[in-house]
Design an enzyme around this catalytic site. Structure first.
Site, short mmCIF file in Angstrom:
data_model
loop_
_atom_site.label_atom_id
_atom_site.label_comp_id
_atom_site.label_asym_id
_atom_site.label_seq_id
_atom_site.Cartn_x
_atom_site.Cartn_y
_atom_site.Cartn_z
N ARG A 1 0.83 -1.21 0.00
CA ARG A 1 0.00 0.00 0.00
C ARG A 1 0.86 1.26 0.00
O ARG A 1 0.46 2.30 -0.53
CB ARG A 1 -0.98 0.01 1.18
CG ARG A 1 -2.08 1.05 1.04
CD ARG A 1 -3.16 0.90 2.11
NE ARG A 1 -4.23 0.01 1.71
CZ ARG A 1 -5.37 0.42 1.12
NH1 ARG A 1 -5.58 1.69 0.86
NH2 ARG A 1 -6.28 -0.46 0.78
N GLU B 1 -9.34 6.27 7.35
CA GLU B 1 -7.91 6.51 7.18
C GLU B 1 -7.54 7.80 6.45
O GLU B 1 -6.57 8.46 6.82
CB GLU B 1 -7.28 5.33 6.43
CG GLU B 1 -7.34 4.05 7.23
CD GLU B 1 -7.02 2.82 6.37
OE1 GLU B 1 -5.95 2.26 6.58
OE2 GLU B 1 -7.83 2.47 5.50
#
Ligand code: FAD
Ligand code: FES
Ligand code: FES
Lengths: 773, 477
Positions: free
Chosen positions: A313, A722
Site C-alpha cells: 500500500r 484513514e
C-alpha cells in the site's frame, strides 16, 4: 428526504461513554475464580534460549500454572499471513526483546505480573538486526524486492531538463489506543470456548483459538462489544492474548482473562512501519514530473504479520494525487529484531505519500516556485474532463483515475483558506521576525478504498425485525470509536423508514455473522452498511409482497416512508405491518451479503484495479518554529475533505479532526527509540508523547466537500477512517518551509518526526551548509 | 489498624478496616467496588483515563476539589477525603453538564478516555475555569483530536454545578478524627513534631508525599514500599509563607501552590511551572518530593537554584539549612542524613526590579506533561548595559540539576551584548557534558541550552515575538 442517513446522530454509545457505563473487555464481570495471565518476556533481542528456569515463577504467590512453549497442546502460529513465523511462545530462539517466552496463570493480574519477572533466563545472544541499515547489510528481506514499473522512468529522468534526488526517513508510530489489548476466555461445558476480546478481527481470533485447541471453528465463539481504540493495532496483534487465555482456560477449566500493562503492550506489540525512501525525479520548468523513481525500505520487525500488504500500500500511494507518466517503485521489506510492525491507520499509505510530497517540495525549491504551483500542474485530471471524453490518466499500477475531484477541491480550499495571501504575509512576517519563523503548506490526499487482498472485500449481516416493529442488527464490523454501529444503524433505519432509535445495535459476534474480514482499510461502513442494507431489503421485499397481496394492490404502491408503511392510501406502523406478516407466517429475519464489485489485483506485477474508488481531501497548515530550541506550534489548519454524501457528518468530522491530530503527532512529536541491545526505550506515555489538547490546531476549520461518490456505495458515501490521517503531511511540509526560512536556504531535507531536536539541528546544519539533518 | 480508613465515595461513607499501603485507588475501585468507569490506560499517571476528583484539605482550613490519577493514588492517602468518580458526577439521575455536552458535541469516539475527561472537565467546571487546555493537559485522547471535547467544555461552562460539589465538602470535618493513622506496614501522622520524632526512630521507613514518583515504583517496578510513612496529612508542611522579601514553601506544598505563588511575583515563572506535569500531577506532587527525589530533570530544581533557594532539613528537633544546590551531590546521592526529611525551602521573591531579568524555560518534545530534555532558569540583573549579576541553573544537562558557574563567570561584569551571549554559550561546554538518551542527544541539549541564553538576550531587547506560545496565542486571536 431521508429519515436516518446523512444526519449528525451522536455516537450510539455516547451516553454510556460519558457515564462510565460503557463496558470494555476488561470491564466485563467475570465469574468468581477467574484467573489472570501475564507473559514473561525475552530480555534479549536475538539469540538462543540456553536455559529457562520457571521454578521461581511457579513458586510465586498466587501462581496457578506456568506454561512454556513445550506445554502448549500444539504448536501455535499467530501469523495473520499464515507465514509460520509467529509462535505464541518463543521456541528455541528469540527474535526481539519483549517476545513472550512463557505464560503465567495466576489468581490476580498483579500476581501474574509479579511472577512473570521471576524466571531465570539465559540467552546466548547474537548481535541483533535493528535498523534499516543493519537489515540491508544482513539482507533480511521477508520476500524478494518488489518492483513495479510504468513507462520508462530511467529514460524520462535522464532526458528531463531538471533533476533532483534525495532521501527521506520517516519514523514509526505507536498506536496508543487508550485501551490496551485485553481478552477473556470462558470455557464451555462441552469443550467449546467463548472469547471476549478487544480486537478488530474476531474471525481471525476465532480461527487462531480453534487452531490452538484443535477445535472446529464452530466451537469457538468470539464477541466484541467495543474497543477503546484500535487504529490497526488490534487487527492482528490481539491473537496472542485471546489464544493464551483460551489455552489457559482449557488447561485449568477456569475462565481466564488477560490485559497487557501499558508498558508490556508497547514492548510486545508492533507499530507503524518506519520507512526510508530514496528518490530521483526529472521534471520540466513548470515542475511537471516527467519521471520518478522511488526505492522504499520498510522496517518490518521480527515476523511477517501484515508487512507485505502494508508495504504494497505504500507503493500504491507513491503517486498520492499526482499523475506520474513514468515511474518505477521498488520496495524492500526488511526483517529486524524488533516488535513486528503491523497495520496502522493508512496501512503504509501515509509512508508512501511522504515520498512524493517530499519530491514536490524539492522540485519547487529547485525551481524557486510555490510548492502549490508544482502540485497543481501534477494533479490528476478531473472527473469532469474524463466524463467529457478525455482518457483517464492511470496510476502507476494501471488503474484509471476516473473520479478525481482533487483539482477543484484544492482550488476551493486554497481560496477559502486564503493560501496565497497568507503565504505572502508569512514571508513578510518572517523577514521582520528575529527568532520565530512561520511556514505554510497545502497538501492533497488521494486514498484508495478497498482491501488490496481482493477476497477480503466482503461482508455479512443478520437483521431481525421483531413483531413490535423493533429491529436488531448484527454485522461483521467492530466498533472501535469510529461510529460504525451508528452508521450501520442509520442504514437499517432508513431501509424501514423508522427513527434510528428503533434499531438496536449489538455486540459483534462470530456466532451471528461468520467469516468476517477485519474492520480495517476504512471499509467498515462501506461493506457492512451494504450487507445490512441487503438484509433489510430482503425483509422489506417480503413485507411488500405480503402487504400487496393482502391489500390486493400492486407492489409498487407499498412504500416505506416518513416513518410509516404506506399501502396505497392505507397507512400502517412498521409494528402493525410486522405483526400482520408474522401472523401470516412470513419470516422477518434475514442475512445480507455484499462483495465489492469491479476490483481485481495482481500484486507481483503491480497491475489491476485494486480500489473501488478514491477518497480525496486537502489541508492547509500553518506552523511556527523556534529555531533556537526547535519547538513548534500548529497555528491554524483548514481542511476540505471528501466523504462523498456523508452518512453522518458529525461522525465524519470527528474522524477528520481525530485523524489529522493523530497524523500530526506521527510527524512531529511521536518518536520511537531503541537502544543498541534492541530495548524499546519509549515504552510508556512518559517517554512516548502523543498529542494532548494543547497540541491540537487552535484554529481548526474542517469542511466536507459537497459531492457524492461516483460509485454506487452505501448512500453514495465514501470511507473516512484513514484518509484524513494523511492530511497532516501538510504540517510536516509547513515545518520544513519554516526551517528553510530560518536557515535562509530554499530547501531543507527534513525527516520525520520533526521533533524539536530534529528541527533545531536541521536549522543549524542547513546554516552550516550541510543539507542533511 | 487501630482505626478504620474513612472517606466519602460518590457521596457515601466508606470505612475500610484494612488498607494495604500499595493498593491503588484505581485497582480498588475496579476490583473491589466494580466501579469500572474509571479506566486504566497507563497505570503511571500519564494518560488521565483514571482521573478522579478528590477533596484536598487546605492548610488554612476547609477543603477544595482537585483532580488526581487514581492509578498512583494509594488507599491510605484517602483518609478524611471525598472521592468522586465518573459514576458520581451526575445527580438525581441526570448527567453533569459536561457529560451532557460531551454527548451533544460528539466529544467521545471510542469512549475510553471519556470518563477521565468528564471528571477533569467537571473539576474545572466546579472552579468556574475555562482554561480547558490546561485542565486537560493530563488527559490523552487518541481518537477525537480534542476539538469536539473543547467545544463540549465551552458549552457546559455556564450551566449550574450539581449540588454535591459543595455538599460533599461540607461533610468532611467529622469524617477523620485527628491523630496518627496506621495500617499494615504504614503510618500516616498528622502532626509534624510527632512525625519527626517517629522518623528519627524509624529512619528505614520510606516517605511518601504525593506519590507521583513513588506511585510508579509500586505500579511499574512492583516494589514493596513498606515500611512507609505517608506525609500528606502534615497540613502544617503544606503552608506557603510570604514576607516582603522571601517565600517559604513547606515540603508538602503541592507544585500547583508553587506555580500559583511564583506567578504572582513573576508571571513567566507561572507559565514555566504550568508545564510541570499536568493538573493531576501538580495537585499531587509536592515541592519537597521534587527536591528529595532529586532527579536531574526535576523541573522546580533549576528554578529554585537560580533563584537562590535555601533548603531546610529536619531530623527530630534538629534543623539545618543549606543552599539548595549543595543538596544534590551526585546522581541519586543527596546530602540527607538518616532520619532527616525535607521540611521547607525558602527563596528570595522573584519580583520585577529595575534591570532584573528572571526567566525559566522548559524544552520537551511535547508542550504539556512531558519530561524536560533541558530546563533552564535565569536570574540576571543588567545595570547600565552591563551584567551585574547572573545566576543560571540547568536541568537535564548533568547528573544533577546544577548552576552553570563558568557561564555565569563569562557574563558577570561584561557588557550585555550579543558577543557576550555567544561567549557565554561557549562557556556552557565548560559547565556541562550532557548525555544522549531517548529524550535528546547530547548535541541538541547543548544547542538548546545555548538557544535559551540567546532567547534571554532577545527577550531583554524586546524585539519581536520571542516565545512561540505568544505567537500561538496571537494567531489564535
Ligand atoms: C505523569 C507525571 C508527570 C510528571 N511530570 C513532571 C515534570 O514535568 N517535572 C518534574 O520535575 N517532575 C515530574 N514528575 C515527577 C514528580 O511529579 C515530581 O518529582 C514530584 O515533585 C514528586 O513529588 P511527590 O510529592 O509526588 O513525591 P513522592 O513520589 O511522594 O516522593 C518522591 C521521593 O521523595 C521522597 N520524599 C517526598 N517527600 C519528602 C520529604 N518531605 N522529605 C524527604 N523525602 C521526601 C520520597 O521518599 C521519594 O523518595 C511527573 C510525574 C508523573 C507521574
Ligand atoms: S491510568 Fe493513565 S493516568 Fe492513571
Ligand atoms: S475517544 Fe478514544 S481515546 Fe478519546
Amino acid at each position: 428526504m431521508t429519515v436516518a442517513v446523512h444526519k449528525p446522530h451522536p455516537h450510539d454509545s455516547a451516553p454510556l461513554h460519558v457515564s462510565g457505563k460503557a463496558r470494555y473487555t476488561d470491564d466485563i464481570p467475570a465469574p468468581a475464580g477467574t484467573l489472570h495471565l501475564a507473559f514473561g518476556l525475552s530480555p534479549a533481542a536475538r539469540g538462543r534460549i540456553r536455559r529457562l528456569d520457571l521454578a521461581p515463577v511457579r513458586a510465586a504467590e498466587g501462581v496457578v500454572a506456568v506454561l512454556g512453549a513445550d506445554d502448549l497442546p500444539r504448536p501455535v502460529d499467530l501469523s495473520p499471513a499464515h507465514a509460520g513465523d509467529e509462535p505464541l511462545l518463543a521456541t528455541g530462539t528469540v527474535h526481539y526483546l519483549g517476545q513472550p517466552l512463557f505464560l503465567v496463570v495466576a489468581t490476580s493480574h498483579l500476581a501474574a505480573r509479579r511472577a512473570a519477572r521471576l524466571a531465570g533466563i539465559d540467552i546466548a545472544g547474537e548481535k541483533p538486526v535493528l535498523t534499516i541499515d543493519d537489515a540491508i547489510a544482513a539482507g533480511t528481506d521477508l520476500e524478494p524486492p518488489l518492483e513495479w514499473r510504468k513507462g520508462d522512468a530511467e529514460a524520462a529522468i535522464a532526458a528531463a531538463p531538471h533533476r533532483v534526488r534525495g532521501r527521506i526517513e520517516v519514523g514509526g508510530q505507536e498506536h496508543f489506543y487508550l485501551e490496551g489489548h485485553a481478552a477473556l476466555a470462558l470455557p464451555l461445558e462441552d469443550g467449546g470456548m467463548e472469547i471476549h476480546a478487544s480486537t478488530q478481527h474476531p474471525t481471525e481470533i476465532q480461527h487462531k483459538v480453534a487452531e490452538a485447541l484443535g477445535l472446529p471453528m464452530s466451537w469457538v465463539r468470539v464477541s466484541v462489544r467495543r474497543m477503546g481504540g484500535g487504529f490497526g493495532g488490534k487487527e492482528s496483534q490481539g491473537s496472542a492474548l485471546a489464544v493464551a487465555c483460551a489455552i489457559a482456560a482449557w488447561k485449568t477449566g477456569r475462565p481466564c482473562r488477560m490485559r497487557y500493562d501499558r508498558d508490556d503492550d508497547m514492548i510486545i506489540t508492533g507499530k507503524r512501519h518506519e520507512i526510508r525512501i530514496d528518490y530521483e525525479a526529472g521534471f520540466d520548468a513548470d515542475g511537471r514530473l516527467l519521471g520518478v523513481r522511488f526505492a522504499h525500505f520498510l522496517r518490518c520487525g521480527w515476523s511477517t504479520d501484515l508487512s507485505l500488504p502494508v508495504a504494497d500500500r505504500a507503493m500504491l500511494h507513491a503517486d498520492n494525487a499526482y499523475h506520474l507518466p513514468h515511474v518505477t517503485i521498488r520496495s524492500r521489506r526488511l526483517r529486524t529484531n524488533t516488535q513486528s510492525n503491523t497495520a496502522f491507520r493508512g496501512f503504509g499509505g501515509p509512508q508512501g505519500m511522504m515520498g512524493i510530497e517530499r519530491v514536490i517540495q524539492h522540485v519547487a525549491a529547485t525551481l524557486g516556485k510555490d510548492p502549490l504551483e508544482v502540485r497543481r500542474v501534477n494533479l490528476y485530471r478531473p472527473m469532469a474532463a474524463v466524463a467529457a471524453g478525455e482518457a483517464a490518466q492511470t496510476t502507476p499500477y494501471g488503474q484509471p483515475v476516473e473520479d478525481s475531484i482533487i483539482d477543484a477541491l484544492v482550488d476551493r480550499l486554497a481560496r477559502e483558506a486564503r493560501y496565497a495571501e497568507r503565504r505572502a504575509a508569512i514571508a513578510r512576517w518572517n523577514a521582520g521576525s528575529p527568532v520565530i519563523k512561520r511556514g505554510i503548506a497545502l497538501t492533497p490526499v488521494k486514498f484508495g478504498i478497498s482491501f488490496t487482498l481482493t477476497h477480503l472485500n466482503q461482508a455479512g449481516a443478520l437483521v431481525h425485525l421483531y413483531q413490535d416493529g423493533s429491529i436488531r442488527i448484527n454485522h461483521g464490523g467492530t466498533e472501535m470509536g469510529q461510529g460504525l454501529n451508528m452508521k450501520v444503524a442509520q442504514v437499517a433505519a432508513e431501509a424501514f423508514s423508522v427513527p434510528v432509535e428503533a434499531v438496536r445495535i449489538t455486540t459483534t459476534d462470530t456466532a451471528r455473522v461468520p467469516n468476517t474480514s477485519a474492520t480495517a482499510a476504512s471499509s467498515g461502513s462501506d461493506l457492512n452498511g451494504m450487507a445490512v442494507k441487503a438484509a433489510c431489503e430482503t425483509i422489506r421485499a417480503r413485507l411488500t409482497r405480503f402487504l400487496a397481496e393482502r391489500h390486493q394492490c400492486p407492489e409498487e404502491v407499498v412504500r416505506f416512508s416518513e416513518g410509516r408503511v404506506h399501502v396505497g392510501t392505507n397507512v400502517l406502523t412498521l409494528a402493525e405491518a410486522a405483526r400482520a406478516a408474522h401472523e401470516a407466517r412470513i419470516s422477518l429475519s434475514s442475512t445480507g451479503f455484499y462483495a465489492t464489485p469491479k476490483i481485481h489485483w495482481d500484486r507481483t506485477r503491480g497491475q489491476g484495479r485494486p480500489f473501488f474508488y478514491f477518497a480525496y481531501g486537502a489541508a492547509v497548515s500553518e506552523v511556527a518554529i523556534d529555531p533556537l530550541t526547535g519547538e513548534t506550534r500548529i497555528l491554524r489548519v483548514d481542511v476540505l475533505h471528501d466523504v462523498g454524501r456523508s452518512l453522518n457528518p458529525a461522525i465524519d468530522i470527528g474522524q477528520i479532526e481525530g485523524g489529522f491530530v493523530q497524523g500530526a503527532g506521527w510527524l512531529t512529536m511521536e518518536e520511537l527509540a531503541w537502544d543498541e541491545r534492541g530495548r524499546l526505550l519509549t515504552h510508556a506515555p512518559s517517554t512516548y508523547k502523543i498529542p494532548v489538547a494543547s497540541d491540537r490546531p487552535r484554529i481548526f476549520n474542517v469542511a466536507l466537500w459537497d459531492g457524492e461518490n461516483r460509485e454506487p456505495t452505501i448512500y453514495r458515501s465514501k470511507a473516512v477512517g484513514e484518509p484524513p490521517f494523511m492530511l497532516a503531511i501538510s504540517v510536516h511540509q509547513a515545518i520544513a518551509e519554516a526551517v528553510a526560512a530560518a536557515a535562509g536556504v530554499p530547501f531543507v531535507a527534513l525527516d520525520a518526526p520533526a521533533t524539536p531536536e530534529r528541527i533545531a539541528l536541521a536549522v543549524r546544519n542547513a546554516r552550516a551548509g550541510e543539507n542533511a539533518p | 489498624m487501630t482505626r478504620p480508613l474513612r472517606f466519602l465515595l460518590n457521596g457515601s461513607p466508606v470505612s475500610l478496616a484494612e488498607a494495604p499501603a500499595q493498593r491503588t485507588l484505581l485497582d480498588w475501585l475496579r476490583e473491589e467496588r466494580r466501579l469500572t468507569g474509571t479506566k486504566e490506560g497507563c497505570n503511571e499517571g500519564d494518560c488521565g483515563a483514571c482521573t478522579v476528583m478528590i477533596s484536598d484539605p487546605q492548610p488554612e482550613g476547609g477543603h477544595r476539589w482537585q483532580v488526581r490519577n487514581a492509578c498512583i493514588l494509594l488507599l491510605p492517602m484517602l483518609h478524611g477525603r471525598a472521592v468522586r468518580t465518573v459514576e458520581g458526577l451526575g445527580e438525581g439521575g441526570a448527567f453533569h453538564p459536561v457529560q451532557e455536552e460531551l454527548v451533544r458535541h460528539h466529544g467521545s469516539q471510542c469512549g475510553f478516555c471519556t470518563p477521565g475527561i468528564a471528571v477533569a472537565l467537571a473539576a474545572a467546571h466546579a472552579d468556574g475555569r475555562r482554561d480547558f487546555d490546561t485542565a486537560l493537559a493530563g488527559n490523552l485522547c487518541r481518537c477525537t483530536g480534542y476539538a469536539s471535547i473543547i467545544r463540549a467544555a465551552e458549552a457546559a461552562a455556564e450551566a449550574p454545578a450539581p449540588g454535591w460539589v459543595k455538599e460533599d465538602l461540607a461533610r468532611l470535618d467529622d469524617l477523620a478524627a485527628p491523630g496518627p493513622l496506621t495500617g499494615p506496614g504504614w503510618i500516616a501522622h498528622d502532626d509534624v513534631d510527632a512525625f519527626a520524632a517517629w522518623y528519627r526512630d524509624h529512619p528505614e521507613a520510606r516517605l511518601v508525599a504525593g506519590a507521583t514518583d513513588v506511585g510508579l515504583w509500586v505500579t511499574k517496578k512492583l516494589m514493596d514500599i513498606t515500611p512507609v510513612a505517608f506525609l500528606h496529612r502534615l497540613k502544617r508542611l503544606k503552608r506557603v509563607e510570604v514576607t516582603t522579601t522571601h517565600i517559604t514553601f513547606g515540603a508538602l506544598a503541592p507544585i500547583e501552590a508553587l506555580r500559583v505563588r511564583l506567578a504572582e511575583d513573576a508571571p513567566q515563572l507561572g507559565a514555566f511551572l504550568s508545564r510541570f506535569g499536568s493538573e493531576q500531577v501538580r495537585a499531587a506532587g509536592t515541592v519537597g518530593g521534587n527536591i528529595a527525589n532529586a532527579s536531574p530533570i526535576g523541573d522546580s530544581l533549576p528554578l529554585l537554584i537560580a533563584l537562590g533557594a535555601t533548603l531546610r532539613l529536619r531530623r527530630s528537633e534538629t534543623r539545618r539549612e543549606m543552599p539548595l544546590e549543595d543538596f544534590f551531590l551526585d546522581y541519586g546521592v543527596q546530602d540527607r542524613k538518616s532520619g532527616e526529611f525535607v521540611e521547607a525551602v525558602t527563596l528570595p521573591r522573584p519580583r520585577a526590579a529595575e534591570g532584573r531579568l528572571v526567566r525559566a524555560w522548559k524544552i520537551s518534545k511535547r508542550r504539556d506533561q512531558d519530561i524536560s530534555a533541558v530546563a533552564g532558569a535565569f536570574d540576571f540583573v543588567i545595570a547600565n548595559g552591563t551584567v551585574s549579576t547572573a545566576r543560571i541553573a540547568f536541568g537535564g544537562m548533568a547528573a544533577t540539576p546544577r548552576r552553570a558557574r563558568a557561564t555565569e563567570a563569562a557574563l558577570v561584569g561584561r557588557p550585555w551584548t550579543e558577543a557576550t551571549i555567544r561567549a557565554a554559550g561557549e562557556a556552557l561546554a565548560e559547565d556541562f557534558t550532557p548525555i544522549s538518551d531517548m529524550r535528546a542527544s547530547a548535541r541538541y541539549r547543548m544547542e538548546a541550552a545555548r538557544g535559551l541564553l540567546e532567547r534571554l538576550w532577545h527577550e531583554s531587547r524586546g524585539t519581536g515575538p520571542i516565545e512561540i506560545d505568544r505567537v500561538l496565542e496571537e494567531a489564535a486571536r
